[in-house]
Scaffold this motif. Structure first.
Motif, PDB file in Angstrom:
ATOM      1  N   VAL A 178      49.099  99.800   4.392  1.00 27.07           N
ATOM      2  CA  VAL A 178      48.212 100.753   3.733  1.00 27.07           C
ATOM      3  C   VAL A 178      47.344 101.388   4.821  1.00 27.07           C
ATOM      4  O   VAL A 178      46.969 100.724   5.794  1.00 27.07           O
ATOM      5  N   TRP A 179      47.061 102.677   4.699  1.00 28.82           N
ATOM      6  CA  TRP A 179      46.158 103.382   5.599  1.00 28.82           C
ATOM      7  C   TRP A 179      44.799 103.504   4.928  1.00 28.82           C
ATOM      8  O   TRP A 179      44.715 103.921   3.770  1.00 28.82           O
TER       9      TRP A 179
ATOM     10  N   GLU B   3      54.718 100.545   1.261  1.00 29.99           N
ATOM     11  CA  GLU B   3      53.409 101.125   1.557  1.00 29.99           C
ATOM     12  C   GLU B   3      52.654 101.364   0.254  1.00 29.99           C
ATOM     13  O   GLU B   3      53.238 101.837  -0.723  1.00 29.99           O
ATOM     14  N   ILE B   4      51.384 101.035   0.278  1.00 28.18           N
ATOM     15  CA  ILE B   4      50.490 101.465  -0.790  1.00 28.18           C
ATOM     16  C   ILE B   4      50.077 102.879  -0.405  1.00 28.18           C
ATOM     17  O   ILE B   4      49.365 103.078   0.573  1.00 28.18           O
ATOM     18  N   TRP B   5      50.558 103.867  -1.144  1.00 28.06           N
ATOM     19  CA  TRP B   5      50.258 105.259  -0.823  1.00 28.06           C
ATOM     20  C   TRP B   5      48.867 105.629  -1.316  1.00 28.06           C
ATOM     21  O   TRP B   5      48.195 106.460  -0.726  1.00 28.06           O
ATOM     22  N   ALA B   6      48.459 105.037  -2.425  1.00 26.78           N
ATOM     23  CA  ALA B   6      47.145 105.323  -3.015  1.00 26.78           C
ATOM     24  C   ALA B   6      46.785 104.179  -3.944  1.00 26.78           C
ATOM     25  O   ALA B   6      47.647 103.665  -4.652  1.00 26.78           O
ATOM     26  N   LEU B   7      45.517 103.777  -3.927  1.00 23.25           N
ATOM     27  CA  LEU B   7      45.009 102.811  -4.892  1.00 23.25           C
ATOM     28  C   LEU B   7      43.556 103.199  -5.147  1.00 23.25           C
ATOM     29  O   LEU B   7      42.722 103.094  -4.255  1.00 23.25           O
ATOM     30  N   TYR B   8      43.304 103.691  -6.352  1.00 23.11           N
ATOM     31  CA  TYR B   8      41.967 104.185  -6.705  1.00 23.11           C
ATOM     32  C   TYR B   8      41.537 103.607  -8.045  1.00 23.11           C
ATOM     33  O   TYR B   8      42.320 103.581  -8.992  1.00 23.11           O
ATOM     34  N   VAL B   9      40.290 103.167  -8.096  1.00 19.96           N
ATOM     35  CA  VAL B   9      39.667 102.686  -9.327  1.00 19.96           C
ATOM     36  C   VAL B   9      38.359 103.444  -9.478  1.00 19.96           C
ATOM     37  O   VAL B   9      37.595 103.573  -8.507  1.00 19.96           O
ATOM     38  N   GLN B  10      38.093 103.942 -10.682  1.00 22.52           N
ATOM     39  CA  GLN B  10      36.862 104.710 -10.866  1.00 22.52           C
ATOM     40  C   GLN B  10      35.650 103.819 -10.590  1.00 22.52           C
ATOM     41  O   GLN B  10      35.667 102.618 -10.863  1.00 22.52           O
ATOM     42  N   PRO B  11      34.596 104.409 -10.016  1.00 20.53           N
ATOM     43  CA  PRO B  11      33.445 103.621  -9.564  1.00 20.53           C
ATOM     44  C   PRO B  11      32.842 102.705 -10.617  1.00 20.53           C
ATOM     45  O   PRO B  11      32.425 101.589 -10.288  1.00 20.53           O
ATOM     46  N   GLY B  12      32.793 103.082 -11.865  1.00 24.12           N
ATOM     47  CA  GLY B  12      32.217 102.236 -12.897  1.00 24.12           C
ATOM     48  C   GLY B  12      32.997 100.952 -13.129  1.00 24.12           C
ATOM     49  O   GLY B  12      32.491 100.029 -13.773  1.00 24.12           O
TER      50      GLY B  12
ATOM     51  N   PHE C  54      52.917 103.450  -4.895  1.00 22.64           N
ATOM     52  CA  PHE C  54      53.537 102.640  -3.842  1.00 22.64           C
ATOM     53  C   PHE C  54      55.016 102.967  -3.740  1.00 22.64           C
ATOM     54  O   PHE C  54      55.640 103.425  -4.693  1.00 22.64           O
ATOM     55  N   ASP C  55      55.553 102.743  -2.578  1.00 20.91           N
ATOM     56  CA  ASP C  55      56.985 102.961  -2.334  1.00 20.91           C
ATOM     57  C   ASP C  55      57.290 102.450  -0.940  1.00 20.91           C
ATOM     58  O   ASP C  55      56.482 101.755  -0.341  1.00 20.91           O
ATOM     59  N   ARG C  56      58.423 102.868  -0.408  1.00 22.80           N
ATOM     60  CA  ARG C  56      58.767 102.534   0.979  1.00 22.80           C
ATOM     61  C   ARG C  56      57.764 103.209   1.908  1.00 22.80           C
ATOM     62  O   ARG C  56      57.179 104.237   1.575  1.00 22.80           O
TER      63      ARG C  56
ATOM     64  N   VAL D 200      55.247 110.961 -10.688  1.00 22.10           N
ATOM     65  CA  VAL D 200      55.666 110.177 -11.860  1.00 22.10           C
ATOM     66  C   VAL D 200      57.103 110.526 -12.237  1.00 22.10           C
ATOM     67  O   VAL D 200      57.918 109.644 -12.510  1.00 22.10           O
ATOM     68  N   THR D 201      57.431 111.813 -12.217  1.00 26.67           N
ATOM     69  CA  THR D 201      58.762 112.260 -12.614  1.00 26.67           C
ATOM     70  C   THR D 201      59.842 111.721 -11.682  1.00 26.67           C
ATOM     71  O   THR D 201      60.883 111.238 -12.139  1.00 26.67           O
ATOM     72  N   TYR D 202      59.602 111.799 -10.372  1.00 28.01           N
ATOM     73  CA  TYR D 202      60.639 111.453  -9.396  1.00 28.01           C
ATOM     74  C   TYR D 202      60.481 110.056  -8.798  1.00 28.01           C
ATOM     75  O   TYR D 202      61.327 109.616  -8.018  1.00 28.01           O
ATOM     76  N   GLY D 203      59.395 109.355  -9.136  1.00 22.48           N
ATOM     77  CA  GLY D 203      59.215 107.998  -8.631  1.00 22.48           C
ATOM     78  C   GLY D 203      58.906 107.931  -7.155  1.00 22.48           C
ATOM     79  O   GLY D 203      59.179 106.919  -6.514  1.00 22.48           O
ATOM     80  N   GLU D 204      58.343 108.976  -6.595  1.00 22.88           N
ATOM     81  CA  GLU D 204      57.941 109.001  -5.182  1.00 22.88           C
ATOM     82  C   GLU D 204      56.511 109.454  -5.073  1.00 22.88           C
ATOM     83  O   GLU D 204      56.250 110.643  -5.070  1.00 22.88           O
ATOM     84  N   PRO D 205      55.566 108.561  -5.016  1.00 22.61           N
ATOM     85  CA  PRO D 205      55.713 107.116  -5.108  1.00 22.61           C
ATOM     86  C   PRO D 205      55.821 106.660  -6.561  1.00 22.61           C
ATOM     87  O   PRO D 205      55.606 107.457  -7.469  1.00 22.61           O
ATOM     88  N   GLN D 206      56.132 105.382  -6.742  1.00 29.49           N
ATOM     89  CA  GLN D 206      56.044 104.796  -8.073  1.00 29.49           C
ATOM     90  C   GLN D 206      54.565 104.731  -8.429  1.00 29.49           C
ATOM     91  O   GLN D 206      53.741 104.404  -7.580  1.00 29.49           O
TER      92      GLN D 206
END
Length: 174
Positions: free
Chosen positions: A129-130, A92-101, A78-80, A56-62
């Protein structure tokens, strides 16, 4: 439960919340793929909090946070692209998580839409995305969002003592 989620930029104050969402959702996603002992080791510990605070501080990833009212329900990073030999216009989508509920309620789509807009703002023309091959939910989500599997990209990643096969998916940003 609301099916409308707003998405906002994460702040440093959100780092612990993001670490908790990450750890708890990762446990749910990897249930059945990892042993109970390895699942129990996935925690929102100091290292995970520090990782997201730095992101969050450095924007890597946004990092963007999806909320239902004031309740955080998911995030996207996400970022390059980090993959070697990719064009500088590949995101690249580095991470995309939604809580199960909140699965299947629109939070993932809201996060993807916001990340896509962010990548377009960064002048990216495509995104990757991986995803673990055995994570059918994530594969289905990204394929419904227009991503296509790149069959020759399969790789093995270690999660604790378990090795998971991942595949890269790609789509144009338009």
């Amino acid at each position: 439960m609301s099916s409308y989620y707003s998405v906002r930029p994460a702040t440093v104050k959100d780092a612990r919340t993001i670490a908790e969402l990450h750890a708890h959702t990762l446990q749910a996603v990897l249930e059945g793929l990892l042993s109970p002992e390895e699942l129990a080791r996935i925690q929102p510990d100091a290292a995970r909090v520090a990782h997201w605070r730095d992101a969050v501080t450095y924007g890597e990833p946004q990092v963007l946070l999806a909320v239902d009212g004031d309740r955080p329900v998911g995030f996207v990073g996400f970022d390059r692209s980090r993959d070697p030999k990719t064009k500088p216009t590949t995101g690249e989508i580095w991470a995309l998580y939604v809580q199960p509920g909140d699965w299947d309620q629109g939070a993932g789509l809201a996060l993807w839409d916001a990340a896509r807009e962010g990548l377009l703002d960064e002048e990216c023309t495509e995104v990757t995305v991986w995803v673990p091959l055995r994570n059918e939910r994530a594969l289905r989500f990204f394929e419904l969002a227009g991503f296509k599997r790149e069959l020759k990209t399969a790789r093995t990643t270690a999660v604790g003592t378990t090795r998971l096969e991942e595949i890269r998916l790609r789509r144009a940003l338009d």
